[in-house]
Write an enzyme that holds these catalytic residues in place. Structure first.
Site, PDB file in Angstrom:
ATOM      1  N   HIS A   1      23.071  65.911  -4.915  1.00  0.00           N
ATOM      2  CA  HIS A   1      21.842  66.127  -4.152  1.00  0.00           C
ATOM      3  C   HIS A   1      20.802  66.909  -4.958  1.00  0.00           C
ATOM      4  O   HIS A   1      19.620  66.916  -4.608  1.00  0.00           O
ATOM      5  CB  HIS A   1      22.174  66.865  -2.856  1.00  0.00           C
TER       6      HIS A   1
ATOM      7  N   ASP B   1      22.196  45.252  -2.891  1.00  0.00           N
ATOM      8  CA  ASP B   1      22.975  44.026  -3.113  1.00  0.00           C
ATOM      9  C   ASP B   1      23.439  44.008  -4.564  1.00  0.00           C
ATOM     10  O   ASP B   1      22.660  43.785  -5.484  1.00  0.00           O
ATOM     11  CB  ASP B   1      22.099  42.808  -2.809  1.00  0.00           C
TER      12      ASP B   1
END
Length: 422
Positions: A159, A365
């Protein structure tokens, strides 16, 4: 049937597919203030598909990561601390750890990885070899193949280097390059040094932490319920509100009713609002920037106020807090903030909300098609109550709430209150 098992290969480094620059890059003031040195774990579930190539597709995915690490070369480096408290990215070019795994079952055998998980978290997410420190790594991936031909991709990211939208941008680039794109559709932007570094506010006392025993709950909020809340708000005010406003207000009110704090006790709601639109003209390009671009929005009211307020009134409180974002963030950037808005009391009165339904993880994808479901796995965070918005698995619609925000004595009432909006 026998308990499902997962066989993992040893982690392997995927280095950049070509030469990359070396050197040290700074993190921004927002990276260092908004984020802590923690890793975020999540899973993308790809259901079986008749046109999937199995091992060939995994090899192609690895190549997509290798190619993406050329334009995103900092991700192939390591987080370093040249002096106490000074965190930077050392562009070592080592690469990202990649794990291949095989499950002994189909996705259907483990309920599509719905909660409660029938495979332990540790089997689904990547971890480095013991000589590497997890907190020094920027991103890792694990692909778990199921007997049905489906896949689960476990991602662990730092993060400090990414916010959710930034991590999704990198993964989308890896997917595009795996599918044969000549370059990512969005060019990455680092430029963290261009974000102002405001004067540090005086430090208050160190925060106190209480480890709570939060219960994991999953609740679906239907499109019809969301529309009903929006219609009630419009009828009361003549204005419109977003899905986030409507659902978050309902969660805030339901939780206040469930936990039954004293009338005068504070109940607080916090969420990280995107500030990319407010950095136009500060960053050379907002499109492609993959660092932390968030600022905390907070609401504090008495328990009695939220319990007794009509829901449209709570929605209005949400909207007022969001509308103040521009002024508060601009003040912070220019050193005019009087309070440390990143410092939120971590007691049972506080609940935090994160919207994962729109950051982009559901649109990645790698050559498998888009995932049918994405969910987080940071169930070991027990110091602050949390609500995470997810897209439910198709064909369901609406919002799925992943809740870890009440302890067992309050779980039934909280579920009953939320059921009114299911």
């Amino acid at each position: 049937m026998a308990a499902p098992t997962v066989a993992k290969s040893p982690p392997e480094l995927v280095p950049p597919a070509g030469p990359t620059p070396g050197g040290v890059l700074p993190l921004s003031s927002i990276d260092k203030t908004a984020a802590v040195r923690v890793s975020v774990d999540f899973i993308q579930v790809f259901p079986p598909s008749s046109d999937r190539g199995g091992d060939d597709q995994v090899a192609t995915m690895r190549q997509g990561f290798a190619r993406a690490l050329v334009p995103y070369y900092p991700v192939a480096g390591r987080i370093a601390e040249p002096s106490p408290g000074d965190l930077v990215v050392d562009c070592t070019g080592e690469g990202v750890w990649f794990v291949e795994a095989t499950a002994s079952c189909s996705l259907a055998d483990v309920n599509g990885l719905e909660r409660p998980l029938l495979i332990p978290k540790a089997e689904l997410i990547p971890r480095p070899p013991p000589e590497e420190k997890l907190e020094d790594l920027i991103l890792m991936a694990q692909v778990t193949k199921f007997t049905c031909g489906g896949f689960a991709v476990g991602i662990c990211f730092s993060h400090l280097v990414f916010d959710g939208q930034g991590a999704a941008q990198f993964l989308q680039a890896a997917g595009e390059l795996a599918r044969g794109f000549p370059a990512p559709s969005v060019a990455p932007v680092w430029d963290r040094e261009t974000i102002p570094d405001p004067p540090k506010l005086p430090r208050g006392p160190p925060p106190s932490f209480t480890a709570f025993s939060f219960v994991t709950q999953v609740v679906e909020i239907s499109p019809e319920s969301i529309l009903r809340i929006k219609d009630e708000f419009k009828a009361a005010t003549g204005e419109t509100c977003s899905t986030f406003d409507a659902v978050t207000a309902a969660v805030f009110k339901c939780r206040a009713l469930a936990v039954e704090l004293a009338d005068a006790a504070e109940v607080r709601l916090g969420f990280a609002a995107s500030t990319r639109h407010l950095l136009q003209g500060v960053l050379p390009s907002v499109d492609g920037y993959y660092g932390n671009c968030v600022y905390p929005v907070g609401i504090t009211r008495s328990s009695k106020t939220i319990r007794e307020a009509p829901l449209p009134e709570v929605v209005g409180v949400m909207r007022e807090a969001k509308e103040a974002l521009k002024v508060r963030f601009t003040d912070w950037m220019h050193g005019g903030a009087k309070d440390d808005h990143y410092n939120v009391p971590l007691d049972y009165g506080t609940v935090t909300v994160s919207d994962w339904s729109r950051v982009g993880f559901n649109e990645v994808d790698y050559g498998f098609g888009e995932p049918g479901y994405v969910f987080t796995l940071n169930d070991d965070v027990n110091i602050v109550a949390s609500v995470i918005y997810l897209k439910p698995p198709a064909p369901k619609r609406g919002i799925r709430l992943m809740l870890r925000c009440v302890e067992e004595p309050h779980a039934a009432v909280f579920a009953d209150e939320l059921a009114k909006y299911a």
